[in-house]
Design a protein around this motif. Structure first.
Motif, PDB file in Angstrom:
ATOM      1  N   PHE A 125       0.665  -1.162   0.198  1.00  0.00           N
ATOM      2  CA  PHE A 125       0.035  -0.097   0.283  1.00  0.00           C
ATOM      3  C   PHE A 125       1.321   1.418   0.021  1.00  0.00           C
ATOM      4  CE2 PHE A 125      -2.646   2.978   2.039  1.00  0.00           C
ATOM      5  CZ  PHE A 125      -3.537   3.332   1.350  1.00  0.00           C
ATOM      6  N   ASP A 126       2.141   1.481   0.635  1.00  0.00           N
ATOM      7  CA  ASP A 126       2.842   2.037   0.780  1.00  0.00           C
ATOM      8  C   ASP A 126       3.467   3.074  -0.483  1.00  0.00           C
ATOM      9  OD1 ASP A 126       1.333   2.942   3.259  1.00  0.00           O
ATOM     10  OD2 ASP A 126       3.380   2.330   4.299  1.00  0.00           O
ATOM     11  N   PHE A 127       3.604   1.434  -0.747  1.00  0.00           N
ATOM     12  CA  PHE A 127       4.351   1.603  -2.022  1.00  0.00           C
ATOM     13  C   PHE A 127       3.577   2.023  -3.379  1.00  0.00           C
ATOM     14  CE2 PHE A 127       6.111  -0.282  -6.370  1.00  0.00           C
ATOM     15  CZ  PHE A 127       7.130  -0.257  -6.101  1.00  0.00           C
ATOM     16  N   ILE A 128       2.086   2.508  -3.719  1.00  0.00           N
ATOM     17  CA  ILE A 128       1.757   2.342  -4.911  1.00  0.00           C
ATOM     18  C   ILE A 128       1.761   4.320  -4.351  1.00  0.00           C
ATOM     19  CG2 ILE A 128      -0.387   1.813  -5.580  1.00  0.00           C
ATOM     20  CD1 ILE A 128      -0.139  -1.084  -4.962  1.00  0.00           C
ATOM     21  N   THR A 129       1.309   3.654  -3.274  1.00  0.00           N
ATOM     22  CA  THR A 129       0.545   5.095  -2.800  1.00  0.00           C
ATOM     23  C   THR A 129       1.591   6.115  -2.390  1.00  0.00           C
ATOM     24  OG1 THR A 129       0.257   4.966   0.145  1.00  0.00           O
ATOM     25  CG2 THR A 129      -1.765   4.766  -1.356  1.00  0.00           C
ATOM     26  N   GLY A 130       2.852   5.683  -1.894  1.00  0.00           N
ATOM     27  CA  GLY A 130       4.441   7.006  -2.088  1.00  0.00           C
ATOM     28  C   GLY A 130       4.539   7.074  -0.332  1.00  0.00           C
ATOM     29  N   HIS A 131       3.660   6.814   0.365  1.00  0.00           N
ATOM     30  CA  HIS A 131       3.464   7.257   1.591  1.00  0.00           C
ATOM     31  C   HIS A 131       4.727   7.662   2.251  1.00  0.00           C
ATOM     32  CE1 HIS A 131       1.623   8.425   5.447  1.00  0.00           C
ATOM     33  NE2 HIS A 131       0.348   8.163   5.174  1.00  0.00           N
ATOM     34  N   TYR A 132       4.943   8.739   2.481  1.00  0.00           N
ATOM     35  CA  TYR A 132       6.853   8.910   3.042  1.00  0.00           C
ATOM     36  C   TYR A 132       6.842   9.243   4.898  1.00  0.00           C
ATOM     37  CZ  TYR A 132       4.537  13.698   2.444  1.00  0.00           C
ATOM     38  OH  TYR A 132       4.321  14.787   2.687  1.00  0.00           O
ATOM     39  N   ASP A 133       5.683   9.061   5.431  1.00  0.00           N
ATOM     40  CA  ASP A 133       5.536   9.247   7.260  1.00  0.00           C
ATOM     41  C   ASP A 133       4.921   8.673   7.816  1.00  0.00           C
ATOM     42  OD1 ASP A 133       6.135  11.482   8.659  1.00  0.00           O
ATOM     43  OD2 ASP A 133       3.310  11.563   8.333  1.00  0.00           O
ATOM     44  N   ARG A 134       5.567   7.554   6.937  1.00  0.00           N
ATOM     45  CA  ARG A 134       4.990   6.061   8.023  1.00  0.00           C
ATOM     46  C   ARG A 134       7.297   5.502   8.004  1.00  0.00           C
ATOM     47  NH1 ARG A 134      -0.654   4.631   7.521  1.00  0.00           N
ATOM     48  NH2 ARG A 134       0.147   4.287   5.356  1.00  0.00           N
ATOM     49  N   PHE A 135       7.198   3.857   7.032  1.00  0.00           N
ATOM     50  CA  PHE A 135       8.246   3.750   7.946  1.00  0.00           C
ATOM     51  C   PHE A 135       9.119   4.448   7.016  1.00  0.00           C
ATOM     52  CE2 PHE A 135      10.668   0.078   7.445  1.00  0.00           C
ATOM     53  CZ  PHE A 135      11.986  -0.031   8.977  1.00  0.00           C
ATOM     54  N   ASP A 158      -3.377   7.978   9.111  1.00  0.00           N
ATOM     55  CA  ASP A 158      -3.256   9.195   8.710  1.00  0.00           C
ATOM     56  C   ASP A 158      -2.858   9.295   7.151  1.00  0.00           C
ATOM     57  OD1 ASP A 158      -3.838  10.437  11.210  1.00  0.00           O
ATOM     58  OD2 ASP A 158      -1.620  10.443  11.451  1.00  0.00           O
ATOM     59  N   ASN A 159      -3.795   8.992   5.845  1.00  0.00           N
ATOM     60  CA  ASN A 159      -2.347   8.984   5.051  1.00  0.00           C
ATOM     61  C   ASN A 159      -2.932  10.160   3.826  1.00  0.00           C
ATOM     62  OD1 ASN A 159      -2.566   5.460   5.117  1.00  0.00           O
ATOM     63  ND2 ASN A 159      -4.843   5.554   5.587  1.00  0.00           N
ATOM     64  N   GLU A 160      -2.751  11.528   4.284  1.00  0.00           N
ATOM     65  CA  GLU A 160      -2.710  12.623   4.010  1.00  0.00           C
ATOM     66  C   GLU A 160      -2.296  12.377   2.852  1.00  0.00           C
ATOM     67  OE1 GLU A 160      -3.259  15.727   6.248  1.00  0.00           O
ATOM     68  OE2 GLU A 160      -0.744  15.677   7.177  1.00  0.00           O
ATOM     69  N   SER A 161      -0.679  12.053   3.146  1.00  0.00           N
ATOM     70  CA  SER A 161       0.365  12.189   2.296  1.00  0.00           C
ATOM     71  C   SER A 161       0.606  11.376   0.664  1.00  0.00           C
ATOM     72  CB  SER A 161       1.419  12.387   3.001  1.00  0.00           C
ATOM     73  OG  SER A 161       2.008  11.003   3.493  1.00  0.00           O
ATOM     74  N   GLY A 162      -0.725  10.277   0.997  1.00  0.00           N
ATOM     75  CA  GLY A 162      -0.347   9.481   0.074  1.00  0.00           C
ATOM     76  C   GLY A 162      -1.136  10.117  -1.341  1.00  0.00           C
ATOM     77  N   LEU A 163      -0.602   9.652  -2.604  1.00  0.00           N
ATOM     78  CA  LEU A 163      -0.784   9.492  -3.723  1.00  0.00           C
ATOM     79  C   LEU A 163      -0.337  10.868  -3.960  1.00  0.00           C
ATOM     80  CD1 LEU A 163      -4.710   8.501  -4.071  1.00  0.00           C
ATOM     81  CD2 LEU A 163      -2.314   7.253  -4.430  1.00  0.00           C
ATOM     82  N   PHE A 164      -1.521  12.018  -4.000  1.00  0.00           N
ATOM     83  CA  PHE A 164      -0.825  13.447  -4.834  1.00  0.00           C
ATOM     84  C   PHE A 164       0.175  14.660  -3.920  1.00  0.00           C
ATOM     85  CE2 PHE A 164      -5.034  12.497  -4.937  1.00  0.00           C
ATOM     86  CZ  PHE A 164      -5.474  12.220  -6.432  1.00  0.00           C
ATOM     87  N   ASP A 165       0.159  14.583  -2.605  1.00  0.00           N
ATOM     88  CA  ASP A 165       1.458  15.243  -2.310  1.00  0.00           C
ATOM     89  C   ASP A 165       2.689  14.183  -2.523  1.00  0.00           C
ATOM     90  OD1 ASP A 165       2.640  17.277  -0.180  1.00  0.00           O
ATOM     91  OD2 ASP A 165       2.963  16.139   1.107  1.00  0.00           O
ATOM     92  N   ALA A 166       2.482  12.964  -1.829  1.00  0.00           N
ATOM     93  CA  ALA A 166       3.887  11.278  -2.658  1.00  0.00           C
ATOM     94  C   ALA A 166       4.069  11.806  -3.487  1.00  0.00           C
ATOM     95  CB  ALA A 166       3.288  10.917  -1.918  1.00  0.00           C
ATOM     96  N   TYR A 167       4.067  11.711  -4.559  1.00  0.00           N
ATOM     97  CA  TYR A 167       4.379  11.141  -5.563  1.00  0.00           C
ATOM     98  C   TYR A 167       4.700  12.846  -6.279  1.00  0.00           C
ATOM     99  CZ  TYR A 167       1.355   7.667  -6.663  1.00  0.00           C
ATOM    100  OH  TYR A 167       0.590   6.158  -7.474  1.00  0.00           O
TER     101      TYR A 167
END
Length: 282
Positions: A163-173, A209-218
Motif C-alpha cells: 500500500f505504501d509503495f503504491i501510494t508513495g506514503h513517506y510518513d510511515r516507515f 493518517d494517509n493524507e500524504s498518499g498519492l498526490f502530495d507523495a507523488y
C-alpha cells in the motif's frame, strides 16, 4: 465492504452532534477535531485548507485500499464546512479556526488505540530481512517458527508495504528509513512506527493518517528531493514476498487496466458525491 459503504452512506447524512479539539492520542495536530455524529459514530476531522490535496489524498488512499481489498485504512468521507447547514448548525466550527465552505476529511475513529500499548514496531523478522537484504518467502518461513499472531502481523505488514509503495506514503516507515540514513543511526528502525496503530482489543493493525498518499507523495517522490524515498519503498518491497492472494490479484487487475487512475476515480465517485469539489490538476 458492503458494511463499510453502508456506514459511510449513513454518516454522510447524519448531523454533527459535538465537536472537540484534538489531543495527542485523539486526532493529533491543531485544526483537526474529534467529532461525534447523531448516528453514534465518531470521526477525526482533517482540515487542511488551503492545502486541500492532503484532504484528497486521505479520501483517495482510503478508496484505493477498498479497491485493492485491504481493510486496514479507516473509512473516510468528505464534508463541506457550512455553519448554517443542517450538518453543522449544532456545533461551533469557528472555535476551531475553520473557515466556512471548505472541504474536510472525516476519518472514522477506531477505539482501543488511545494508549502506548497501541504503538507498533516493525516485526523483528522483517527488520532482519531488510537489514540483511534477504527476502521473506514461503520457503524462508518454513525454516522459522512463528505463532499465529506473528504470522498475522507479518501478513498485515506485507500488505502495508504494498500500500505504501503504491501510494508513495513517506510518513510511515519510509520516514524512519530516511532518519536512520540521515542520522546514521540504524536503531531508529526499531522504534515505534509513525501513523501505524494496533487495536488493543483485536491486535489488528490500522494504517492511519494517509493524507500524504498519492498526490502530495507523488509530488515529492518524483523530484530530486524525493528520490531517496523511492529507494526506501523499493527496499522494503524487496524484503518480503509473502502476500495475501486476493490483494495481489486486485493489484494485478488494476495494473493491467488501461487507465488505473480513472478506475480509482470512478470507484470513489460512486460512493463519495463531494469528490468533484476538488480541482483535477493536483
Amino acid at each position: 465492504q458492503k458494511e463499510v459503504f453502508e456506514f459511510i452512506r449513513k454518516s454522510q447524512i447524519s448531523p454533527v452532534k459535538s465537536i472537540h479539539p484534538p489531543s495527542w492520542n485523539k486526532c493529533g495536530r491543531p485544526k483537526n477535531a474529534f467529532l461525534e455524529l447523531d448516528n453514534g459514530s465518531s470521526f477525526c476531522a482533517r482540515y487542511r485548507d488551503p492545502h486541500n490535496k492532503l484532504v484528497l489524498g486521505e479520501v483517495m488512499s482510503f478508496y484505493l485500499s477498498q479497491l485493492l481489498g485491504m481493510d486496514s485504512v479507516p473509512a473516510v468521507l468528505l464534508a463541506i464546512t457550512n455553519k448554517t447547514s443542517s450538518q453543522w448548525k449544532h456545533v461551533d466550527i469557528l472555535s476551531l479556526e475553520w473557515q466556512d465552505r471548505k472541504p474536510v476529511a472525516l476519518i472514522q475513529w477506531t477505539p482501543h488505540m488511545e494508549t502506548v500499548k497501541s504503538l507498533v514496531s516493525i516485526p523483528k523478522l522483517l527488520l532482519s530481512a531488510y537489514q540483511s537484504r534477504t527476502v521473506i518467502t514461503g520457503e524462508y518461513l518454513r525454516n522459522v517458527t512463528l505463532n499465529l499472531n506473528e504470522i498475522s502481523e507479518l501478513v498485515q505488514w506485507s500488505s502495508m508495504v504494498l500500500f505504501d509503495f503504491i501510494t508513495g506514503h513517506y510518513d510511515r516507515f519510509a520516514s524512519m528509513q530516511d532518519g536512520a540514513d540521515q542520522e546514521k543511526r540504524p536503531t531508529i528502525l526499531s522504534e515505534k512506527v509513525r501513523n501505524l496503530l494496533k487495536s488493543t482489543k483485536t491486535n489488528k493493525l490500522w494504517w492511519i493518517d494517509n493524507e500524504s498518499g498519492l498526490f502530495d507523495a507523488y509530488a515529492l517522490l518524483y523530484n530530486t528531493v524525493g528520490n531517496s524515498f523511492i529507494k526506501y519503498h523499493k527496499l522494503m518491497l524487496q524484503s518480503v514476498c509473502v502476500f495475501q492472494k486476493t490483494v495481489v490479484e486486485s493489484i494485478s487487475r488494476l495494473y493491467t487496466s488501461e487507465n488505473p487512475h480513472l478506475v480509482l476515480e470512478g470507484f470513489a465517485s460512486r460512493h463519495e458525491p463531494l469528490l468533484d469539489v476538488f480541482p483535477k490538476d493536483f
